[in-house]
Design an enzyme around this catalytic site. Structure first.
Site, PDB file in Angstrom:
ATOM      1  N   ASN A  99      81.254  37.499 -17.770  1.00  0.00           N
ATOM      2  CA  ASN A  99      82.475  36.974 -17.155  1.00  0.00           C
ATOM      3  C   ASN A  99      83.515  36.541 -18.185  1.00  0.00           C
ATOM      4  O   ASN A  99      84.530  35.960 -17.830  1.00  0.00           O
ATOM      5  CB  ASN A  99      82.146  35.775 -16.258  1.00  0.00           C
ATOM      6  CG  ASN A  99      81.417  36.182 -14.997  1.00  0.00           C
ATOM      7  OD1 ASN A  99      81.504  37.329 -14.570  1.00  0.00           O
ATOM      8  ND2 ASN A  99      80.679  35.257 -14.409  1.00  0.00           N
ATOM      9  N   ASP A 128      79.531  29.802 -13.057  1.00  0.00           N
ATOM     10  CA  ASP A 128      78.845  31.059 -13.367  1.00  0.00           C
ATOM     11  C   ASP A 128      79.344  31.630 -14.695  1.00  0.00           C
ATOM     12  O   ASP A 128      79.595  32.826 -14.801  1.00  0.00           O
ATOM     13  CB  ASP A 128      79.057  32.068 -12.235  1.00  0.00           C
ATOM     14  CG  ASP A 128      78.127  33.273 -12.350  1.00  0.00           C
ATOM     15  OD1 ASP A 128      77.059  33.146 -12.984  1.00  0.00           O
ATOM     16  OD2 ASP A 128      78.465  34.348 -11.820  1.00  0.00           O
ATOM     17  N   ASP A 144      86.169  35.911 -12.903  1.00  0.00           N
ATOM     18  CA  ASP A 144      85.157  35.851 -11.842  1.00  0.00           C
ATOM     19  C   ASP A 144      84.851  34.424 -11.416  1.00  0.00           C
ATOM     20  O   ASP A 144      83.808  33.850 -11.746  1.00  0.00           O
ATOM     21  CB  ASP A 144      83.876  36.563 -12.261  1.00  0.00           C
ATOM     22  CG  ASP A 144      83.046  36.981 -11.040  1.00  0.00           C
ATOM     23  OD1 ASP A 144      83.336  36.475  -9.949  1.00  0.00           O
ATOM     24  OD2 ASP A 144      82.133  37.804 -11.180  1.00  0.00           O
TER      25      ASP A 144
END
Length: 268
Positions: A119, A114, A131
């Protein structure tokens, strides 16, 4: 996210509360516990300046908390929002530092899955990948191979959008898309809504960058739709270090990950 102080070790920390998803019958605490444990295990097995440090995982009265290092930082998304876009040498420096952390994670058998500008944390002297909530651990049978609905399609590798398994190459595509956003000031794919963005991401290549200069070659190599044709982390690191050298920015030579894992390690 809460700012706190560890009285025993006398250090400031950040505490992230894991919010359970709600279903018709109420909060799904089992799923929240599984996600919290996955994030803590993923980041907890890594030790690198470009990766967020996780100290502990707590559970109190059905509420779950991850204790991690405290950073005074802006996200890459916030920074570009303030400045419009970043200069080439800033983007190359951010990419070089971030890629060192990503190579370390891959060397330890961890896929982030992700990576996006929200992030990526920027402090005074560090670039930090945070994260790891949907990271995949080698051999973890509970890790889903689906793309979560919360993921921004502009930063998800094309093969992942087609339902393929996560691989290091998919992380590299997301990394390249984040660098594209940094230097161009916009994501690789744009549209009036998430569905339109998804359609464009599925249909073809991003628009050629116009502000990237020597970074264009790096972005082109990272954003190839076929993961087999995508440049490797080692190659991308060498290209970024060369751009920085030409820009007059001194960086340490790229180093290989300490561990070389066998083929098939990242099949989850």
């Amino acid at each position: 996210m809460w700012r706190a102080h560890d009285l025993r070790l006398r250090r400031n920390v950040s505490i992230k509360e894991i919010q359970p998803p709600f279903r018709a019958e109420g909060a799904d605490l089992k799923d929240a516990r599984r996600r919290a444990l996955r994030e803590a295990r993923s980041a907890g097995r890594l030790s690198h300046p470009a990766v967020i440090s996780v100290h502990d995982l707590l559970e109190e009265r059905g509420r779950l908390w991850i204790v991690m290092e405290s950073l005074e930082a802006l996200t890459l998304e916030e920074t570009v929002g303030h400045l419009g876009h970043l200069p080439i040498h800033w983007t190359a420096w951010i990419g070089f530092q971030l890629l060192a952390g990503l190579r370390h994670a891959h060397g330890a058998g961890v896929l982030h899955r992700d990576i996006n500008p929200g992030n990526i944390l920027l402090t005074g002297d560090r670039v930090v990948l945070s994260d790891f909530g949907i990271a995949a651990l080698n051999g973890d049978p509970s890790a889903s191979t689906t793309v979560p609905i919360s993921a921004a399609p502009s930063y998800v590798a094309p093969e992942r959008l087609r339902g393929k398994r996560a691989t290091p190459a998919a992380d590299l595509w997301s990394f390249g898309a984040s660098l594209y956003f940094a230097v161009e000031g916009r994501p690789p794919y744009e549209g009036p809504d998430a569905l339109a963005v998804l359609g464009r991401a599925m249909a073809g290549d991003p628009a050629p960058p116009t502000k990237a200069g020597p970074l264009r070659r790096v972005l082109k190599g990272l954003l190839r739709r076929d993961p087999a044709d995508r440049v490797t982390a080692d190659h991308a690191s060498r290209m970024l270090s060369e751009i920085l050298r030409l820009e007059g920015v001194a960086v340490a030579p790229p180093r290989l990950p300490a561990t070389r894992l066998p083929p098939g390690t990242f099949i989850v």
